[in-house]
Structure formats: structure tokens, C-alpha cells
Scaffold this active site. Sequence first.
Site, PDB file in Angstrom:
ATOM      1  N   LYS A   1     116.208  43.880 -81.558  1.00  9.33           N
ATOM      2  CA  LYS A   1     116.634  44.270 -82.909  1.00  9.33           C
ATOM      3  C   LYS A   1     115.986  43.429 -84.004  1.00  9.33           C
ATOM      4  O   LYS A   1     115.880  43.868 -85.148  1.00  9.33           O
ATOM      5  CB  LYS A   1     118.146  44.222 -83.032  1.00  9.33           C
ATOM      6  CG  LYS A   1     118.771  42.851 -83.084  1.00  9.33           C
ATOM      7  CD  LYS A   1     120.267  42.983 -83.385  1.00  9.33           C
ATOM      8  CE  LYS A   1     120.909  41.635 -83.587  1.00  9.33           C
ATOM      9  NZ  LYS A   1     122.315  41.742 -84.014  1.00  9.33           N
TER      10      LYS A   1
ATOM     11  N   LEU B   1     110.155  38.570 -81.031  1.00  6.07           N
ATOM     12  CA  LEU B   1     110.696  38.533 -79.678  1.00  6.07           C
ATOM     13  C   LEU B   1     111.112  37.099 -79.323  1.00  6.07           C
ATOM     14  O   LEU B   1     110.775  36.161 -80.018  1.00  6.07           O
ATOM     15  CB  LEU B   1     109.644  39.039 -78.691  1.00  6.07           C
ATOM     16  CG  LEU B   1     109.086  40.448 -78.930  1.00  6.07           C
ATOM     17  CD1 LEU B   1     108.038  40.798 -77.872  1.00  6.07           C
ATOM     18  CD2 LEU B   1     110.192  41.493 -78.944  1.00  6.07           C
TER      19      LEU B   1
ATOM     20  N   SER C   1     123.902  35.700 -76.597  1.00  6.55           N
ATOM     21  CA  SER C   1     125.158  35.215 -77.173  1.00  6.55           C
ATOM     22  C   SER C   1     124.945  34.779 -78.611  1.00  6.55           C
ATOM     23  O   SER C   1     123.815  34.707 -79.093  1.00  6.55           O
ATOM     24  CB  SER C   1     125.697  34.037 -76.350  1.00  6.55           C
ATOM     25  OG  SER C   1     124.775  32.961 -76.377  1.00  6.55           O
TER      26      SER C   1
ATOM     27  N   LEU D   1     125.523  17.655 -79.935  1.00  3.78           N
ATOM     28  CA  LEU D   1     124.967  16.311 -79.754  1.00  3.78           C
ATOM     29  C   LEU D   1     123.460  16.288 -79.939  1.00  3.78           C
ATOM     30  O   LEU D   1     122.911  15.319 -80.471  1.00  3.78           O
ATOM     31  CB  LEU D   1     125.345  15.773 -78.378  1.00  3.78           C
ATOM     32  CG  LEU D   1     126.846  15.552 -78.142  1.00  3.78           C
ATOM     33  CD1 LEU D   1     127.088  15.032 -76.735  1.00  3.78           C
ATOM     34  CD2 LEU D   1     127.426  14.581 -79.177  1.00  3.78           C
TER      35      LEU D   1
ATOM     36  N   GLY E   1     130.805  26.085 -78.805  1.00  5.12           N
ATOM     37  CA  GLY E   1     130.409  27.016 -77.760  1.00  5.12           C
ATOM     38  C   GLY E   1     129.824  28.301 -78.307  1.00  5.12           C
ATOM     39  O   GLY E   1     129.600  28.447 -79.513  1.00  5.12           O
TER      40      GLY E   1
ATOM     41  N   HIS F   1     103.950   4.702 -58.148  1.00  6.42           N
ATOM     42  CA  HIS F   1     104.450   3.520 -58.863  1.00  6.42           C
ATOM     43  C   HIS F   1     103.439   3.124 -59.942  1.00  6.42           C
ATOM     44  O   HIS F   1     102.239   3.108 -59.691  1.00  6.42           O
ATOM     45  CB  HIS F   1     104.633   2.353 -57.897  1.00  6.42           C
ATOM     46  CG  HIS F   1     105.015   1.072 -58.571  1.00  6.42           C
ATOM     47  ND1 HIS F   1     106.298   0.832 -59.032  1.00  6.42           N
ATOM     48  CD2 HIS F   1     104.278  -0.026 -58.893  1.00  6.42           C
ATOM     49  CE1 HIS F   1     106.338  -0.365 -59.592  1.00  6.42           C
ATOM     50  NE2 HIS F   1     105.131  -0.908 -59.520  1.00  6.42           N
TER      51      HIS F   1
END
Length: 467
Positions: A33, A37, A145, A186, A271, A445
Site C-alpha cells: 500500500k 517496498l 504490525s 531502549l 509493543g 584468537h
Amino acid sequence: MQYDVIVIGSGPGGYVAAIRCAQLGMKTAIIEKYNTLGGTCLNVGCIPSKALLDSSEHYHNAAHTFTAHGIKLDNLGIDFGQMIKRKQEVVDANTSGITYLMKKNKIDVHQGVGSFKDKNTIVVTKADGSTTEITTEKVIIATGSKPSSLPFLKIDKKRIITSTEALTLTEVPKHLILIGGGVIGLELGSVYARLGAKVSVVEFMDGIIPTMDKGLGRELQKVLKKLGMEFYLGHKVTGATAKGKEVTVTADNAKGEKVELKGDYCMVAVGRIAYTDGLGLDKIGITVEERGRKITVDEHLETSVKGVYAIGDVIKGAMLAHKAEDEGTFVAELIAGQKPHINYNLIPGVVYTWPEVAAVGFTEEQLKEKGTAYKVGSFPFKASGRARASGDLDGFVKVLADKTTDEILGVHMIGPRAADMIAEAVIAMEFRASAEDVTRASHAHPTYTEAMREACLAATENRAIHI
């Protein structure tokens, strides 16, 4: 126009599903919509936030650590407008890349809102109101969402904002009040704290990143306090109002006492909820769960309507781009007759603060609840030669292994490049490796990943070498 598969939504789940369908020989279309993209992740989520995290990290290091490296700077300053401009350039490059991938894979892109006329017919309504009907054998819903809010709190998108607006501010806040101590809040809070803002976090739970291992939350809070961030844990927000350039946030603490905070911006990060508006699900008999508006699917990610699938944030589970990608691939291969598999327990979670936080598998709390006998191996980055060289001494790697079989059950880390390091843990756990297996694999290492090996050594008869 007749297609084998139509994908509604072009975020990470949607565009990956479309590409995999095309790779498997299906005639595929994708509906988006917005003008670009990539969905939330590429436009107003993962990618732009990481761009600002990197920019703010460079500034913070220049201001606080360069001197220790023998680098002197005069008149250090912030061109915030350039930071935002660069962020947008990063977004544009990524979204144009998705457009290229659609062309490369011969996927038709339909711009507009896609809604069901019936289970095989999708109506695409363009911005000018005109419509086009396209038909298909299969549909994949990947509409993602949107930020959630509190029912009593009005988001004006100017002073009381969500993460979307926080990515396009025209100034660094003097005092940013964050409602929510989860990943999104955060990350963006740390961006502005590095740039000089006072940042206050108001969280209902008794710790930050509450869905992750509690030790990670405690360590991250300790590190973020060094940035000057302050935390109001166990506080229930009761209101937020804006007057002019001032925002007032009220909350009740654990004792029921009233707390009031005043700042110039308030970001609500409590959320996200599934976005299913305009899909016309009712026309084909699909209902959504009242809480979170999630679409119910079976083990094949198929809805109650045969041939209609849903993936990503619109279904149950963690709202993560890489989960959506895995599900997009899963459904495409399932439609093609293959036998794909997803182990949801092995989808990692990451917080892109600095140090980064990453985890996969079970937490100690979950293992205790299950009654699983386990052992723990931990290794601090302050004992890592590579971390000592770079000055990144905060954090640790913790490995949880089965007490009897030594199989790795969970890995939790906070430290430099943890977002990249977690991949080793995921691969090991996908192949059901033991802690001993990882200790026997040579690690270059000096590298940060040696901390993973040392944590596994600590889990196997306390054999860590460097602590």
C-alpha cells in the site's frame, strides 16, 4: 491477471515469500500500500534505527573514548540534520534494492491496498481510488504490525510519539521519557542518550527487556545507566499530556505513590499489534484474536480458509523480521510440495544497544519451570583479550546445557557484536551440539567469539581457561 501466489505486504516476510515462490517457478505478485517496498523493517524499523544507532555510537566514541586511543579532536559537534539525512539514504538504498529484486525475480508489484473479494480474488485499491482485481490460487498475508499504545493515552505524533516519529525528529530531545523498557524503546533511547539527551525509562515490569534472561536485563541496565539513562521500574503509567513543548507523564510506583516526570518528548514503546485493517478478512470468514488482532493459523501457517496463509507479525510468536523471513520461505516451499521445517525455539532475539544483547533457546527461568536439570557456564568479556583491546569490557556469555547429555539448551549474551556472535549458538543448537562440541572447535584468537567457547568450557566441568 491470474497468479499462482499473491503476497499481501512487502516487509521481510512478504518479499522473501514472494522471491522464494518465484524461485520455485510460481507466477507471483506482491501488493504494497505504500510507495516503497520493505514494510516497517526497512522503512521505519530495523534499518533506519540501526543507521541512527551507528551514527550515535560514532559520536559517543569520539566524545568519550577517542582520547584513550590517542585521537584528539577539537570542536566536536553534532549535525543532527545530516544524521537523519544519512539514515534516509540508507533506507532508500535498501528499499530500492527490494524493488530490484522484484524485477530480477519477475514478480509483479501492485501498489495499493489489497483486500479480499473472495479467497481467490484480491481487489487492489490505489491511492487515487481506482481498483484492479487480480486472481490467484494461493494468498500469503504478510501485512505486519503497527505500534501499540495505551487506551487512555493520546499519541499526537509531535510531542507524544511512537518509534516511527522518533526516527524523523528535527532536534535531539532535552529530556526524552520512554514508556516501555523493551527492545524498541531502549534502542532509540540509547541513540538519544548518546547524543546528549536525558532519557527516563518508565517500565511496568520489575526489569528491562523482561522477555529475555533476567541477567541480561540487569547487565544492560547497568551499562545504560553509564549513559545517564534513568529507570523507573515497577511503575504503572497513568497518563501523558502535552502542553506546548512540554510533556508530563504520570505513573504509580510499586507502593501506589504518584510519580510525575516532565520532558520535551515522550515516546510510547509498549509493543506492537498485528495490522489487518482493510484486508476484508470477514468476507472470507477469517476472524482475528481480540487481543493483539492476530490471525490464527495451523502448523502449516494456513488460516481457517484453505489456500490462504499468514506469516510474520500478523500471527502468533515473536515479532521479528527474521522470523517472518523464515515463515515466508516455509510457506513458499510448502506450497511447492516440499517439507520445510522451522524450530521456533531457535529463532534468536537481539537488542541493538551497545553492548548488544542476544539470546537463543531456553532461559534459566524456563528450564526451571520445565523441571529440566541443567548446568551453567559463563564467561565475562573483561577476561577477553579482544574485548580488552577494543575497550568493550561490559557483558558476558552464558551457556545453558543439559546436565546429563551436555546438549546446549540456551545461550544468552551481552557484549560487543553479540548480534553477530549469536549465529554460532543458533547453528550449534540446530545441529544439537553439546557444549563439549563447541569447545573442540577452533576459534580464531583474538576474537569476541572466543567468549562463546570459554562459556562452553565453563559449562563442561568448569574448564574455562581465561578465568
